[in-house]
Design a protein around this motif. Structure first.
Motif: not given
Length: 136
Positions: A1-3, A82-83, A109-113, A115-122
């Protein structure tokens, strides 16, 4: 997602920078490199100055650097802070409200990806240690 997010951000920055240069540089590059323009106050700006701010000094080059940084972090297994996505969301929303529709909502879309990855990583314990808690 981050890529994917990193590539979207990088392509948005590259697209704006190159597109604006293709549009502005043919008419104003001679003035830019000849030193015949000024960075005066807004009402006094020449067309060459406006074109400079639209292309070289626009958000395009920094956006390109943010995208490349996101890709760099991802290749090292690090989640971008996250910022980054929240700042992009705020910037795109304000730009949309003030300036109207543009291609920039693709950055949401990029921001959503991100944020989703940050949530997954957390959720998986992949978050960096908090300040003041050094690992031993």
């Amino acid at each position: 997602m981050v890529e994917w997010a990193g590539w979207i951000i990088t392509l948005a920055g590259t697209g704006h920078t190159l597109g604006s240069l293709v549009e502005a540089a043919p008419d104003h590059a001679g003035t830019w490199f000849g030193g015949g323009w000024n960075l005066g106050d807004y009402p006094d700006m020449s067309d060459a100055t406006v074109a400079w701010w639209y292309s070289v000094f626009s958000f395009g080059p920094p956006l390109l650097l943010i995208g490349l940084t996101v890709l760099w972090l991802n290749r090292r297994g690090m989640t971008p802070p996250l910022f980054v996505p929240w700042a992009m969301v705020a910037w795109v929303v304000v730009g949309f409200v003030v300036d109207g529709p543009s291609p920039l909502p693709i950055l949401l879309v990029a921001a959503g990806l991100l944020l989703a990855d940050a949530r997954r990583a957390g959720r998986h314990g992949n978050t960096p240690p908090r300040a003041g808690t050094a690992s031993r």
